[in-house]
Design an enzyme around this catalytic site. Structure first.
Site, PDB file in Angstrom:
ATOM      1  N   ASP A  75     104.610   1.946  29.464  1.00 61.07           N
ATOM      2  CA  ASP A  75     103.552   2.300  28.494  1.00 61.07           C
ATOM      3  C   ASP A  75     103.945   2.222  27.178  1.00 61.07           C
ATOM      4  O   ASP A  75     104.243   3.362  26.453  1.00 61.07           O
ATOM      5  CB  ASP A  75     103.137   3.842  29.120  1.00 61.07           C
ATOM      6  N   SER A  76     104.072   1.085  26.660  1.00 60.88           N
ATOM      7  CA  SER A  76     104.504   0.755  25.123  1.00 60.88           C
ATOM      8  C   SER A  76     103.650   0.515  24.221  1.00 60.88           C
ATOM      9  O   SER A  76     102.581   0.234  24.585  1.00 60.88           O
ATOM     10  CB  SER A  76     105.556  -0.173  25.569  1.00 60.88           C
ATOM     11  N   THR A  77     104.116   0.521  23.066  1.00 58.71           N
ATOM     12  CA  THR A  77     103.356   0.017  21.916  1.00 58.71           C
ATOM     13  C   THR A  77     103.134  -1.385  22.159  1.00 58.71           C
ATOM     14  O   THR A  77     104.134  -2.123  22.890  1.00 58.71           O
ATOM     15  CB  THR A  77     104.092   0.506  20.649  1.00 58.71           C
ATOM     16  N   GLN A 115     108.212   5.642  13.236  1.00 60.21           N
ATOM     17  CA  GLN A 115     106.759   4.934  12.809  1.00 60.21           C
ATOM     18  C   GLN A 115     105.754   5.769  12.128  1.00 60.21           C
ATOM     19  O   GLN A 115     106.062   6.955  11.989  1.00 60.21           O
ATOM     20  CB  GLN A 115     106.106   4.366  14.171  1.00 60.21           C
ATOM     21  N   ASP A 121     102.029  10.012  24.785  1.00 58.60           N
ATOM     22  CA  ASP A 121     101.224  11.134  24.667  1.00 58.60           C
ATOM     23  C   ASP A 121     100.919  11.776  25.970  1.00 58.60           C
ATOM     24  O   ASP A 121     100.286  12.678  25.812  1.00 58.60           O
ATOM     25  CB  ASP A 121      99.832   9.985  24.404  1.00 58.60           C
ATOM     26  N   HIS A 128      94.844   4.800  31.335  1.00 61.21           N
ATOM     27  CA  HIS A 128      96.177   5.345  32.212  1.00 61.21           C
ATOM     28  C   HIS A 128      95.899   5.473  33.436  1.00 61.21           C
ATOM     29  O   HIS A 128      96.757   5.419  34.518  1.00 61.21           O
ATOM     30  CB  HIS A 128      96.066   7.101  31.667  1.00 61.21           C
TER      31      HIS A 128
HETATM   32  N1  SAM Z   1      98.614   3.406  25.531  1.00 56.63           N
HETATM   33  C1  SAM Z   1      99.344   2.616  24.310  1.00 56.63           C
HETATM   34  C2  SAM Z   1      99.051   1.281  24.145  1.00 56.63           C
HETATM   35  O1  SAM Z   1      98.591   0.388  25.002  1.00 56.63           O
HETATM   36  O2  SAM Z   1      99.143   0.752  22.912  1.00 56.63           O
HETATM   37  C3  SAM Z   1     100.865   3.063  24.222  1.00 56.63           C
HETATM   38  C4  SAM Z   1     100.916   4.456  24.171  1.00 56.63           C
HETATM   39  S1  SAM Z   1     102.277   5.222  24.004  1.00 56.63           S
HETATM   40  C5  SAM Z   1     102.083   6.460  22.635  1.00 56.63           C
HETATM   41  C6  SAM Z   1     103.667   4.167  23.324  1.00 56.63           C
HETATM   42  C7  SAM Z   1     105.025   4.904  23.100  1.00 56.63           C
HETATM   43  O3  SAM Z   1     105.833   3.937  23.266  1.00 56.63           O
HETATM   44  C8  SAM Z   1     104.789   5.304  21.645  1.00 56.63           C
HETATM   45  O4  SAM Z   1     105.125   6.754  21.601  1.00 56.63           O
HETATM   46  C9  SAM Z   1     106.677   4.758  21.206  1.00 56.63           C
HETATM   47  O5  SAM Z   1     107.199   5.808  20.523  1.00 56.63           O
HETATM   48  C10 SAM Z   1     106.971   4.245  22.480  1.00 56.63           C
HETATM   49  N2  SAM Z   1     108.141   3.329  22.496  1.00 56.63           N
HETATM   50  C11 SAM Z   1     108.016   2.212  21.724  1.00 56.63           C
HETATM   51  N3  SAM Z   1     109.152   1.313  21.950  1.00 56.63           N
HETATM   52  C12 SAM Z   1     110.000   2.245  22.646  1.00 56.63           C
HETATM   53  C13 SAM Z   1     111.300   2.078  23.175  1.00 56.63           C
HETATM   54  N4  SAM Z   1     111.887   0.838  22.858  1.00 56.63           N
HETATM   55  N5  SAM Z   1     111.537   2.936  24.126  1.00 56.63           N
HETATM   56  C14 SAM Z   1     110.926   3.886  24.634  1.00 56.63           C
HETATM   57  N6  SAM Z   1     109.581   4.056  24.001  1.00 56.63           N
HETATM   58  C15 SAM Z   1     109.344   3.318  22.974  1.00 56.63           C
END
Ligand code: SAM
Length: 282
Positions: free
Chosen positions: A156-158, A32, A87, A63
């Site tokens: 806690d995903s994107t 990304q 993060d 969080h």
């Molecule tokens: N708080 C944030 C929000 O609500 O938008 C989410 C933050 S956190 C940085 C989201 C993380 O999910 C990212 O670091 C991303 O790389 C990770 N991510 C996305 N898809 C994923 C997957 N299939 N497995 C594990 N991690 C994943």
């Protein structure tokens, strides 16, 4: 981004912009586009693919609710999994509890590395805690293949684009359910409901047939603009969500955690939903 403003590209017809006072880092990782910049209102901001993920200023509202609600509702969480969360903000909150093991499964090592470097006020020293194991893998594959059991699973995903789409599918929720211990709880980030109706509705409807108790609960995060964010809730028992206020207060006092958003009152109240969200749930 245009000029000295970062303009989020999440929605077609609504945008929020944050003034960039300084760009700290920008790169295209394997997964990304990653940018960390400073904003006078919110401090340091992490954005992935043009979407704000977290900021120093308001991360507590996200969080704390993502983590303390399921852990204090469960009442005896020792083993916790976090899916995503690179993060480290969720990890830091989990480690404030008397847990034995936290497995954090993050797809993108660059998010962890750069958060450690630029966002220590969000992750603290969580990544060095011996109770924490960071696993770099796809969270959906991890849950499909894992054989350990967790008391609480925090997703806690994107938003559901790109690699995180699988984290919003019913198969993933079923795999999470299979990994939960007795009275285990799964929580997920399910978007800002006024803008992302599908996300909340689909999360609830996909969880409902799988769990004894499926619901949504609320938090309010300033940089997740346009209203309440909902968090998805699935539990193998109806009891955790119904834990009375007095018992949540007792557990919160015993945990001796300092919070800025979470309180036992807001914990209980967060499960009370506005009519437009109840209507989505059908
Ligand atoms: N708080 C944030 C929000 O609500 O938008 C989410 C933050 S956190 C940085 C989201 C993380 O999910 C990212 O670091 C991303 O790389 C990770 N991510 C996305 N898809 C994923 C997957 N299939 N497995 C594990 N991690 C994943």
């Amino acid at each position: 981004m245009s000029g000295e403003w970062f303009t989020e590209t999440l929605y077609t017809d609504y945008r929020q912009s944050l003034r960039i006072s300084k760009v700290l880092h920008r790169e295209r990782t394997v997964y990304q586009d990653l940018m960390i910049f400073e904003n006078p209102c919110f401090g340091r901001v992490l954005a992935l693919d043009g979407i704000v993920q977290t900021t120093e200023g308001d991360e507590f509202a996200y969080h704390e609710m993502l983590v303390h609600v399921p852990i204090l509702a469960h009442g005896n969480a020792k083993r916790v999994a976090i899916i995503g969360g690179g993060d480290g903000g969720a990890l830091e909150e989990v480690l404030k509890h008397d847990v034995e093991r936290v497995a954090m499964v993050e797809l993108d090592p660059a998010v962890v590395e750069l958060s450690r470097r630029y966002l220590p006020s969000i992750c603290g020293d969580a990544f060095d805690d011996p109770r924490a194991e960071v696993i770099f893998a796809d969270g959906a594959a991890f849950m499909r293949e894992a054989d350990e059991t967790f008391d609480v699973i925090v997703v806690d995903s994107t938003d559901p684009v790109g690699p995180s789409v699988a984290l919003f599918e019913q198969e993933f929720y079923a795999d999470c359910r299979a990994r939960l211990g007795e009275a285990g709880v799964l929580v997920t980030q399910s978007g800002v409901t006024f803008m992302q109706e599908d996300e909340a509705r689909d999360t609830y409807r996909r969880m409902k047939p799988l769990f004894a108790d499926a619901w949504l609960y609320l938090t309010q995060v300033p940089t997740y603009g346009a209203g309440f964010m909902t968090l998805g809730w699935g539990s193998l028992s109806a009891a955790p969500r119904k834990t009375p206020l007095a018992e949540i207060e007792r557990r919160f006092r015993a945990a001796a955690i300092e919070t800025r958003y979470y309180t036992p009152e807001i914990h209980v109240a967060a499960f009370g939903l506005p009519g437009y969200i109840r209507a989505l749930m059908g």
